[in-house]
Design an enzyme around this catalytic site. Structure first.
Site, mmCIF file in Angstrom:
data_model
loop_
_atom_site.group_PDB
_atom_site.id
_atom_site.type_symbol
_atom_site.label_atom_id
_atom_site.label_comp_id
_atom_site.label_asym_id
_atom_site.label_seq_id
_atom_site.Cartn_x
_atom_site.Cartn_y
_atom_site.Cartn_z
ATOM 1 N N HIS A 154 66.662 35.166 21.046
ATOM 2 C CA HIS A 154 66.546 33.700 21.100
ATOM 3 C C HIS A 154 65.429 33.196 20.192
ATOM 4 C CE1 HIS A 154 65.133 29.857 22.806
ATOM 5 N NE2 HIS A 154 66.431 29.608 22.851
ATOM 6 N N ARG A 316 80.549 24.493 18.558
ATOM 7 C CA ARG A 316 80.948 25.578 19.460
ATOM 8 C C ARG A 316 80.792 25.129 20.909
ATOM 9 N NH1 ARG A 316 77.631 31.057 19.555
ATOM 10 N NH2 ARG A 316 76.189 29.812 20.770
ATOM 11 N N GLU A 443 83.710 37.635 17.502
ATOM 12 C CA GLU A 443 82.421 38.278 17.767
ATOM 13 C C GLU A 443 82.527 39.407 18.784
ATOM 14 O OE1 GLU A 443 79.613 35.334 19.222
ATOM 15 O OE2 GLU A 443 81.161 34.253 20.300
ATOM 16 N N ASN A 466 76.285 38.450 15.100
ATOM 17 C CA ASN A 466 75.204 38.867 16.004
ATOM 18 C C ASN A 466 75.819 39.636 17.174
ATOM 19 O OD1 ASN A 466 73.614 37.279 14.358
ATOM 20 N ND2 ASN A 466 73.654 35.519 15.726
ATOM 21 N N ASP A 467 76.773 38.991 17.824
ATOM 22 C CA ASP A 467 77.423 39.663 18.943
ATOM 23 C C ASP A 467 78.306 40.814 18.466
ATOM 24 O OD1 ASP A 467 76.733 38.691 21.567
ATOM 25 O OD2 ASP A 467 77.391 36.740 20.856
ATOM 26 N N CYS A 529 79.028 32.965 10.856
ATOM 27 C CA CYS A 529 77.913 32.152 11.349
ATOM 28 C C CYS A 529 76.859 32.996 12.052
ATOM 29 C CB CYS A 529 78.402 31.022 12.239
ATOM 30 S SG CYS A 529 79.183 31.612 13.740
#
Ligand code: PEP
Ligand code: MG
Length: 572
Positions: A154, A316, A443, A466-467, A529
């Site tokens: 985060h 999103r 993802e 990222n995921d 993204c």
């Protein structure tokens, strides 16, 4: 020595022309005779890199493509963020090292709580890790330091979005919230003591170091203009406020590739309504809270669409686990009990019931919208409502609704149906229509493997690397701070895969999804993204597999534009 000086000047000009680049020359004068000892291409700062290329282009020494290829995209960071002065850095004592999560230099007085960042004119927020409720404080602080978390934690993602210096996962620091102290390398810092952070190297220094503010000149604009002339892909941004959207637009973003809606819920009264929605005992309670959120959320979208007018904005739907929004402290829980007219025990019980053992693999993404369709309905209404409100004012909004964390066609189709049904209703109610798209993030590995199926429902794919990295490697994106430095040191990994896209593994999934997606829907819009969208080697990969655009945090937009141009030129 006017003669030798003249000779030296002529030779250095000749050398510069010969090598068509700025030279770093060593020479000596002995008994009146000039001797050249060595010449090599000169090392340069980011600002010099840009200036030299533009000067040489203007002088006809190099052509446009060469001027672009001469740039090291990452070096643009030096033009876009503060750096430490050379003197300061030479004297600085490194007290700890973490991950270079967001570039730049920051100095300030230590605070340990986000709501205390305003206590000092210059503050550094130090946390074990950050969460969405720390957002306001993070905005005020000069820099952010976390003991835990990786390159896509985060703190890292949010700081990069703000263009703010961040060092994450500094495993050697121990933070004691109760005592308000931080210990590292045998030294204990109290709240209010000065520290400095280098977000480009991950270093933490003792004391207050001098920083130099960035300066972007006309040469930078020239290089950026050339980059767009040559690149095939275009660059969007990840932004969720009108301010960040404007910053990105000024840096040349051609739209928003990811507007995360979760951060919007933390400002002012929104968090109360959001908490009411999550803590509600039944659908009726949830719906009442959602009715309060709808107009506020619509206003937020209006602000973003207006900042990005005429350019596409991918919004999103809600993605993070719900426990991130609820109060975990007694005071916050009591407040919610008062607002909702229930006992604090009821709130406590509900908060506890939201606990998950693996929240990243739990109730998040489209699993939220499929279990609570009313959330998807509210958000869709807010997005389309905002676009129509602007249309009335003569402003064009181009909304793209993005479903997060899709793993199966059925999940996507259920969300798509809810969106389309809601949009139809809004159109009928208002008597107005607007162009829009409904698509998904890719993802989860399963989504990549079955992308041909998912493309039956999704009009676009945006790769959430990222995921995708987290789930392909099986590395928790928030817990890499402990083992990643060791893995890098031992050579088990060449790069942190959350920073540099793993083309061999994760990249295969991206490529597969691109091919399968296009097989089903030849005109499918494809982008990325995840944080990799602003990392040069990953941008080049995106170009090679044929994505239409990359999306990255505002301050990385120029880097991505340059990397996209270089990728195109390399193929020419
Ligand atoms: C991703 O997973 O790559 C992504 C962009 O989503 P988030 O970082 O919000 O999970
Ligand atoms: Mg994600």
């Amino acid at each position: 020595m006017p003669e030798q000086y003249k000779e030296l000047n002529e030779i250095q000009e000749q050398l510069e022309k010969h090598y068509s680049d700025m030279q770093d020359i060593e020479f000596t004068v002995q008994d009146g005779k000039l001797w050249l000892l060595q010449t090599r291409t000169g090392k340069r700062t980011g600002a010099a890199m840009v200036k030299i290329a533009v000067d040489m282009l203007n002088e006809g020494i190099i052509d446009e493509k060469e001027a672009i290829m001469r740039q090291e995209p990452e070096k643009l960071d030096e033009l876009l963020h503060p750096v430490f002065s050379k003197d300061a850095i030479a004297k600085a004592k490194v007290q700890a090292k973490g991950l270079p999560a967001s570039p730049g230099a920051a100095t300030g007085q230590l605070v340990f709580f986000a709501d205390e960042c305003g206590k000092y004119e210059n503050s550094i927020l130090a946390r074990i890790e950050t969460s969405p409720e720390d957002l306001e404080g993070m905005n005020i602080a000069n820099g952010i330091l976390t003991a835990k978390g990786g390159m896509t934690s985060h703190a890292a993602v949010v700081a990069r979005g703000m263009g703010k210096c961040c060092v994450s996962g500094a495993g050697s620091i121990k933070i004691d919230y109760k005592a308000r102290t931080m210990t590292t390398d045998g030294r204990t810092y109290k709240e209010g003591e000065w520290i400095s952070l280098n977000g480009s190297t991950g270093e933490l220094y003792d004391g207050k170091l001098d920083t130099i503010d960035p300066e972007v000149g006309g040469d930078f604009a020239k290089i950026m203009e050339l980059a767009d002339k040559y690149s095939r892909m275009y660059v969007r941004t990840n932004a969720d406020t009108p301010h960040d959207s404007k910053v990105a637009r000024d840096f040349g973003a051609k739209g928003i590739g990811l507007c995360r809606t979760e951060h919007m819920f933390f400002e002012g009264e929104k968090i109360v309504a959001m908490r009411e929605m999550i803590l509600a005992k039944d659908l009726k309670g949830r719906q009442e809270a959602l009715d309060k959120l709808l107009p506020i959320q619509q206003k937020d979208f209006e602000g973003i669409f207006e900042a990005m007018q005429d350019l596409p904005v991918t919004v999103r739907l809600l993605a993070p686990p719900l426990h991130e929004f609820v109060p975990h402290d007694e005071k916050g829980q009591q407040e919610m009990a008062d607002v909702m007219g229930v006992s604090i025990d009821v709130i406590k019980e509900k908060v506890e019931s939201l606990h998950e053992f693996n929240p990243m693999l739990g109730h998040r993404g489209c699993r939220l919208g499929n279990t609570y369709p009313e959330i998807t309905i509210m958000q869709t209404r807010a997005i389309i409502g905002a676009a129509l409100a602007l249309k009335k004012k003569g402003i064009t909004a181009k909304p793209e609704i993005m479903i997060p964390l899709t793993g199966t066609y059925a999940e996507m189709k259920m969300q798509e149906d809810i969106c389309r049904d809601t949009i139809k209703k809004v159109f009928a109610e208002t008597g107005m229509e607007i162009d829009h798209l409904v698509g998904t993030m890719i993802e989860i590995p399963r989504a990549a493997l079955t992308a041909d199926e998912i493309a039956k429902s999704a009009e676009f794919f945006s790769f959430g690397t990222n995921d995708l990295t987290q789930m392909t490697f099986g590395y928790s994106r928030d817990d890499t701070g402990v083992f990643m430095p060791v893995y890098l040191k031992k050579g088990l990994l060449k790069h942190d895969p959350f920073e540099v896209l793993d083309q061999e593994g994760v990249g295969q999934l991206v490529k597969m999804a691109v091919d399968k997606g296009r097989q089903t829907r030849p005109d499918i819009k494809l982008g990325i993204c995840g944080e990799h969208g602003g990392e040069p080697s990953s941008v080049e990969f995106c170009h090679r597999v044929g994505l239409d655009y990359v999306s990255c945090s505002p301050y990385r937009v120029p880097i991505a534009r340059l990397a996209a141009a270089q990728a195109t030129i390399r193929e020419m």
